[in-house]
Scaffold this active site. Structure first.
Site, PDB file in Angstrom:
ATOM      1  CG  ASN A 191       1.296   6.365  -1.643  1.00 42.74           C
ATOM      2  OD1 ASN A 191       0.842   5.917  -0.596  1.00 42.74           O
ATOM      3  ND2 ASN A 191       1.962   7.499  -1.726  1.00 42.74           N
ATOM      4  CB  CYS A 192      -3.449   2.717  -0.572  1.00 41.25           C
ATOM      5  SG  CYS A 192      -3.627   1.881  -2.146  1.00 41.25           S
ATOM      6  CB  ALA A 193      -0.686   5.470   3.198  1.00 38.26           C
ATOM      7  CG  LEU A 252      -1.991  -1.115   1.265  1.00 34.81           C
ATOM      8  CD1 LEU A 252      -2.868  -0.971   2.490  1.00 34.81           C
ATOM      9  CD2 LEU A 252      -2.847  -1.151   0.016  1.00 34.81           C
TER      10      LEU A 252
END
Lengths: 428, 120
Positions: A241-243, A209
């Protein structure tokens, strides 16, 4: 061969019997699109929804945002390494469905990242409140490993953007922009009198993530490398990128990077734009040291006079930012850093997790700790119930009436670090 | 290599020349104890703020150390800086007192996954 971007301006989207563009309107065959996206064995179900500017719609969470494009001619295809072969891109013509964005959503883990409101106060902070959005609500098969789940959601977003982009293949663009693809030697010979400037996009590369992909390659393992800015515009870099919703670089921002746009406009006028050096933001200190030393080495060997360095994310990437700055300045290369801040609710705290005295030219894209009150929306696409543990949320964020009190850190791309934003600074 | 962590999933990690020190304490306390630990001659290998998670977004942190004759990478600087950053962010927003169990489990897995990349 030069790179041409053919802009097809889309004014509306609707579901229809065939996926096509007629008179600036994009029609989508919903059933065909959902069936195509379900071809991935890791996906149990995908629902395609539409969200338009001004509608009372909240989208939560946001995994990635991608602009639909189609490669009309030239080497390779869209999203090389994923939707197309790994052949190098950045030449020939690519058509863009301008004004449209594909947004992938769906639970990967139980903490949710990022929201977009299509109206109300949050809409003022986010570019994607102004785009015609095709929202994918993606549900994986049961018991899927988290790595496989993240990959499935990521590639489904890219597949959707490629599917929609195909509608623009045979449409005459409303305008065509041309980008110079001359060799470095030709650029320098034609602009000997101008300072040589390079753009250094840093990309997050720290694990599940928190990854970025270049031609399908995990950026954790790369050495910094010279890349033609047209390659970024042509989909060579994809976000995993999930943050950190406010300041993560979604794929759309690699496709539409205002820093590249501006440097390309200034090329041959006030600067000689030498291209981009893409580098990673690894978690290990040795990797940060190695990458920043190599960036400085490439710049020195090219005879660079000045560099603009942009960040992806926040916190430890500020150490990469400062290492790059320090080493370039020590080599006599002037730097400008592009970042955002977490400077506290009053803006009075130190906004960056790392600093260095050489960083004396810094552009901030906003303070992620600013607080906003968001009204309830008539429709929510996704999962609103865990907003209290979203970045920018806190205990008590979600009110009984559906309204939300959050920091702008929760709004996808509100403080993005390539300048594709709506915040500015007024001097008193 | 020495792993200091408050992530319960890291208790089971093992390998050649790997020692795991698990402490059931807050992240801020973990950083402070890691700073003390580093004075015994250990170099920090990963950035304390690793992954994109800010200190007030997750309760878990795993740090990697190696014993070196000369400490490298400004270990003290990065740990001190991270302690200050964590304290600042805590003023802005505290961690929730009660998170759903499945959420905590996911945060543990992400922390562990992002460190395992570097343990080979």
């Amino acid at each position: 061969m030069d790179f041409k971007l053919g802009r097809i301006k889309i004014k509306d989207i609707q579901f229809g019997v065939k996926t096509e563009i007629i008179n600036s309107k994009l029609y989508i065959n919903k059933e065909e699109m959902e069936k195509k996206l379900r071809e991935n064995e890791a996906i149990k179900n995908v629902k395609v929804e539409i969200a338009k500017p001004g509608e009372s719609i909240r989208i939560i969470p946001i995994k990635d945002i991608i602009e639909p494009r189609v490669k009309v001619n030239g080497n390779g295809g869209v999203f090389p390494g994923f939707e197309s072969s790994v052949e190098s891109v950045g030449e020939g013509q690519t058509n863009v469905l301008e004004g449209v964005a594909v947004i992938s959503s769906g639970k990967i883990v139980n903490f949710q990242e990022g929201l977009i409101d299509m109206s109300g106060p949050a809409a003022d902070y986010v570019h994607f409140s102004k785009t015609l959005n095709i929202v994918l609500l993606i549900e994986p098969v049961d018991y899927l490993d988290k790595h496989a789940h993240e990959e499935a959601v990521r590639v489904t977003g890219l597949k959707a953007a490629a599917y929609i982009g195909e509608a623009g293949r045979n449409i005459k663009p409303d305008e065509v922009e041309t980008y110079d693809n001359s060799s470095l030697i030709e650029k320098v010979m034609r602009n000997m009198h101008l300072p040589k400037v390079v753009y250094i996009p840093m990309v997050l590369s720290q694990g599940l993530l928190h990854d970025t992909y270049i031609y399908g390659l995990d950026a954790k393992g790369i050495l910094p490398t010279l890349i033609n800015p047209a390659e970024l515009m042509d989909g060579a870099v994809v976000s995993g990128n999930c943050a950190g919703p406010c300041h993560k670089n979604v794929t759309f921002l690699y496709q539409n990077n205002p820093i590249i746009e501006e440097l390309s406009n200034l090329h041959g006028k006030t600067i000689c734009f030498m291209g981009a050096i893409i580098t990673n933001e690894n978690a290990m200190l040795k990797c940060k040291d190695r990458s920043s030393s190599y960036v400085a080495k490439i710049c020195k060997s090219l005879g660079i006079d000045g560099a603009i360095i942009s960040e992806d994310g926040g916190g430890n990437p500020e150490t990469d930012l400062m290492m790059n700055c320090r080493k370039l300045e020590a080599s006599g290369i002037k730097t400008v850093l592009v970042t955002d801040e977490y400077a506290g609710r009053d803006g009075g705290s130190q906004g960056l997790a790392d600093i260095t005295p050489e960083a004396d030219a810094v552009v901030t894209n906003g303070n992620g700790n600013m607080l906003l009150k968001l009204p309830p929306m008539d429709k929510v696409l996704g999962y609103p119930e865990v907003v209290e543990i979203i970045t920018g949320g806190f205990e008590g964020s979600l009110k009984k009436d559906g309204s939300i009190e959050v920091e702008i850190a929760a709004l996808t791309s509100s403080c993005n670090e390539v300048g594709f934003g709506r915040l500015t600074t007024k001097m008193r | 290599m020495v792993i200091i962590s408050n992530n319960p999933l890291m208790k089971d990690v093992s390998g050649t020349n790997i020692k795991v020190i698990y402490k059931k304490i807050s992240m801020l306390d973990l950083l402070k104890e890691s700073l003390e630990f580093s004075y015994e001659g250990y170099t920090l290998l990963n950035h304390p703020l690793h992954a994109n998670w800010q200190m007030n977004q997750t309760p878990y942190k795993t740090l990697l150390f190696e014993h070196k004759k000369i400490r490298e990478y400004n270990t003290t600087f990065y740990l001190n800086q991270s302690i200050e950053w964590a304290a600042n962010l805590a003023c802005s927003r505290q961690l929730p007192e009660k998170w759903p169990h499945n959420c905590l489990r996911d945060l543990q897995e992400i922390d562990k996954e992002n460190v395992l990349n570097y343990l080979d």
